[in-house]
Design an enzyme around this catalytic site. Structure first.
Site, PDB file in Angstrom:
ATOM      1  N   ASN A   8       0.867  -1.178   0.000  1.00  0.00           N
ATOM      2  CA  ASN A   8       0.000   0.000   0.000  1.00  0.00           C
ATOM      3  C   ASN A   8       0.905   1.229   0.000  1.00  0.00           C
ATOM      4  O   ASN A   8       1.500   1.560   1.011  1.00  0.00           O
ATOM      5  CB  ASN A   8      -0.896  -0.030   1.251  1.00  0.00           C
ATOM      6  CG  ASN A   8      -1.741   1.229   1.374  1.00  0.00           C
ATOM      7  OD1 ASN A   8      -1.786   2.049   0.453  1.00  0.00           O
ATOM      8  ND2 ASN A   8      -2.425   1.359   2.503  1.00  0.00           N
ATOM      9  N   LYS A  10       0.077   4.252  -0.247  1.00  0.00           N
ATOM     10  CA  LYS A  10      -0.580   5.425   0.367  1.00  0.00           C
ATOM     11  C   LYS A  10      -0.366   6.653  -0.530  1.00  0.00           C
ATOM     12  O   LYS A  10      -0.274   6.507  -1.748  1.00  0.00           O
ATOM     13  CB  LYS A  10      -0.077   5.618   1.800  1.00  0.00           C
ATOM     14  CG  LYS A  10      -0.235   4.331   2.625  1.00  0.00           C
ATOM     15  CD  LYS A  10      -0.029   4.516   4.097  1.00  0.00           C
ATOM     16  CE  LYS A  10      -0.189   3.168   4.794  1.00  0.00           C
ATOM     17  NZ  LYS A  10      -0.090   3.244   6.247  1.00  0.00           N
ATOM     18  N   HIS A  94      -9.426   1.111   4.991  1.00  0.00           N
ATOM     19  CA  HIS A  94      -8.164   1.326   5.705  1.00  0.00           C
ATOM     20  C   HIS A  94      -8.419   2.256   6.889  1.00  0.00           C
ATOM     21  O   HIS A  94      -9.235   3.176   6.800  1.00  0.00           O
ATOM     22  CB  HIS A  94      -7.130   1.924   4.745  1.00  0.00           C
ATOM     23  CG  HIS A  94      -5.748   1.890   5.316  1.00  0.00           C
ATOM     24  ND1 HIS A  94      -5.320   2.807   6.255  1.00  0.00           N
ATOM     25  CD2 HIS A  94      -4.719   1.026   5.129  1.00  0.00           C
ATOM     26  CE1 HIS A  94      -4.076   2.511   6.596  1.00  0.00           C
ATOM     27  NE2 HIS A  94      -3.688   1.433   5.930  1.00  0.00           N
ATOM     28  N   GLU A  96      -6.836   4.665   7.953  1.00  0.00           N
ATOM     29  CA  GLU A  96      -6.640   6.090   7.655  1.00  0.00           C
ATOM     30  C   GLU A  96      -7.887   6.675   7.007  1.00  0.00           C
ATOM     31  O   GLU A  96      -8.220   7.841   7.227  1.00  0.00           O
ATOM     32  CB  GLU A  96      -5.395   6.266   6.764  1.00  0.00           C
ATOM     33  CG  GLU A  96      -4.113   6.019   7.571  1.00  0.00           C
ATOM     34  CD  GLU A  96      -2.960   5.427   6.789  1.00  0.00           C
ATOM     35  OE1 GLU A  96      -2.978   5.456   5.540  1.00  0.00           O
ATOM     36  OE2 GLU A  96      -2.021   4.913   7.434  1.00  0.00           O
ATOM     37  N   GLU A 166      -5.087  -4.906  10.512  1.00  0.00           N
ATOM     38  CA  GLU A 166      -4.086  -3.857  10.705  1.00  0.00           C
ATOM     39  C   GLU A 166      -4.368  -3.133  12.017  1.00  0.00           C
ATOM     40  O   GLU A 166      -5.172  -2.196  12.047  1.00  0.00           O
ATOM     41  CB  GLU A 166      -4.155  -2.844   9.546  1.00  0.00           C
ATOM     42  CG  GLU A 166      -3.866  -3.449   8.197  1.00  0.00           C
ATOM     43  CD  GLU A 166      -3.280  -2.423   7.230  1.00  0.00           C
ATOM     44  OE1 GLU A 166      -2.250  -2.737   6.625  1.00  0.00           O
ATOM     45  OE2 GLU A 166      -3.835  -1.324   7.093  1.00  0.00           O
ATOM     46  N   GLY A 172       2.610   2.453  10.779  1.00  0.00           N
ATOM     47  CA  GLY A 172       3.541   3.570  10.624  1.00  0.00           C
ATOM     48  C   GLY A 172       4.222   3.984  11.917  1.00  0.00           C
ATOM     49  O   GLY A 172       4.845   5.043  11.988  1.00  0.00           O
ATOM     50  N   SER A 211       3.642  -1.939  10.306  1.00  0.00           N
ATOM     51  CA  SER A 211       5.103  -1.969  10.491  1.00  0.00           C
ATOM     52  C   SER A 211       5.692  -3.347  10.203  1.00  0.00           C
ATOM     53  O   SER A 211       6.599  -3.802  10.903  1.00  0.00           O
ATOM     54  CB  SER A 211       5.485  -1.494  11.897  1.00  0.00           C
ATOM     55  OG  SER A 211       5.043  -0.172  12.104  1.00  0.00           O
TER      56      SER A 211
HETATM   57  P1  13P Z   1       3.171   0.476   7.639  1.00  0.00           P
HETATM   58  O1  13P Z   1       3.713  -0.811   7.088  1.00  0.00           O
HETATM   59  O2  13P Z   1       3.885   1.695   7.131  1.00  0.00           O
HETATM   60  O3  13P Z   1       3.043   0.436   9.131  1.00  0.00           O
HETATM   61  O4  13P Z   1       1.676   0.619   7.066  1.00  0.00           O
HETATM   62  C1  13P Z   1       0.817  -0.458   7.171  1.00  0.00           C
HETATM   63  C2  13P Z   1      -0.410  -0.130   6.418  1.00  0.00           C
HETATM   64  O5  13P Z   1      -1.173   0.731   6.811  1.00  0.00           O
HETATM   65  C3  13P Z   1      -0.667  -0.858   5.166  1.00  0.00           C
HETATM   66  O6  13P Z   1      -1.940  -0.615   4.694  1.00  0.00           O
END
Ligand code: 13P
Length: 259
Positions: A8, A10, A94, A96, A166, A172, A211
């Site tokens: 992803n 982002k 997601h 976010e 997740e 992150g 992560s």
């Molecule tokens: P990170 O691997 O940067 O923690 O992000 C995970 C994520 O949100 C994948 O959709």
């Protein structure tokens, strides 16, 4: 069950860096046979990713779509638009998007329906916040998310869905769920799927995200109910992403390389 390693991206990259990243993945050795590789670039770079990955085993996914088929929704993108340029999967729900754009499980369910109608694989994200884990409600939170977004689908439809667990506190942050924490939640998700029958539970892949990096992936991917990863930061680095694909391939990859 197959293993999936999905990146992803982002809201990262620009045209040049997106192209360079796709090129690096395409040039690398083909992924191990039982690993499906997915990349989810931002909308403006989806078409070039589809073109560049044609004839490879890399699947191109979007990061979001609108639930309506078409119409007066300025700034939005429909599942049929994605379909028309060759996108084959789409991340939905997601954390976010839940956090910054107020997406509810009900709306996420509608997006999944829109994707399934176009034969696009939804990658449905679920996971608890830090406070929810600390108060011991994490299993209930995920159960509610699954029910809220997936509750109305037939078994046939459910079997087209990929789930990504997740935990929000791990995204992150550099904090990863331990392999055991991931396994416990994945087993819980599998049990929830089991209420729709053994075939659904045995078919739907459950990915871990948060992560996930080459130095912790081995333990996570080795867990019986972890069917791969949804990777954020590490998917922006071709070397790290390829290493994650290699780890996901495990034994077979080493054997095919040796052979
Ligand atoms: P990170 O691997 O940067 O923690 O992000 C995970 C994520 O949100 C994948 O959709």
């Amino acid at each position: 069950m197959r293993t999936i390693v999905a990146g992803n991206w982002k809201m990262n990259t620009d045209r040049a860096s997106a192209e360079a990243l796709v090129d690096a993945l395409v040039k690398a050795t083909a992924p191990p046979a039982q690993v499906d590789v997915v990349i989810a670039p931002p909308f403006p770079f989806l078409a070039l990713a589809v073109e560049k990955t044609r004839g490879t085993r890399i699947i191109v996914a979007a990061q979001n779509c609108h639930e309506a088929a078409h119409g007066a929704y300025t700034g939005e993108v429909s599942a049929s638009m994605l379909k028309s340029i060759g996108v084959r999967a789409c991340i939905v729900g997601h954390s976010e998007r839940r956090q910054y754009f107020g997406e509810s499980d009900a709306v996420i369910g509608q997006k999944i329906a829109a994707l399934l109608a176009q034969d696009i694989t939804p990658i449905f994200c679920c996971g608890e916040r830090k406070d929810e884990r600390e108060s011991g409600r994490h299993f209930d939170v995920v159960t509610e998310q699954l029910k809220g977004a997936l509750g109305t689908f037939t078994n046939e439809q459910l079997m087209q869905v990929v789930i990504a667990y997740e935990p929000v506190w791990a995204i992150g942050t550099g904090l990863t769920a331990t392999a055991q924490q991931a396994q416990d939640m994945h087993a819980h998700i599998r049990a929830c799927l089991h209420t729709h029958g053994g075939q659904v539970a045995a078919t739907v892949p459950v990915l871990y995200g948060g992560s996930c990096k080459p130095d912790n992936a081995e333990g996570l991917f080795a867990m019986p109910d972890v069917n791969g990863g949804l990777i954020g930061g590490a998917s922006l680095d071709a070397g790290q992403f390829l290493e994650l694909i290699r780890i996901a391939g495990g034994e077979e990859w080493s054997r095919s390389r040796a052979g």
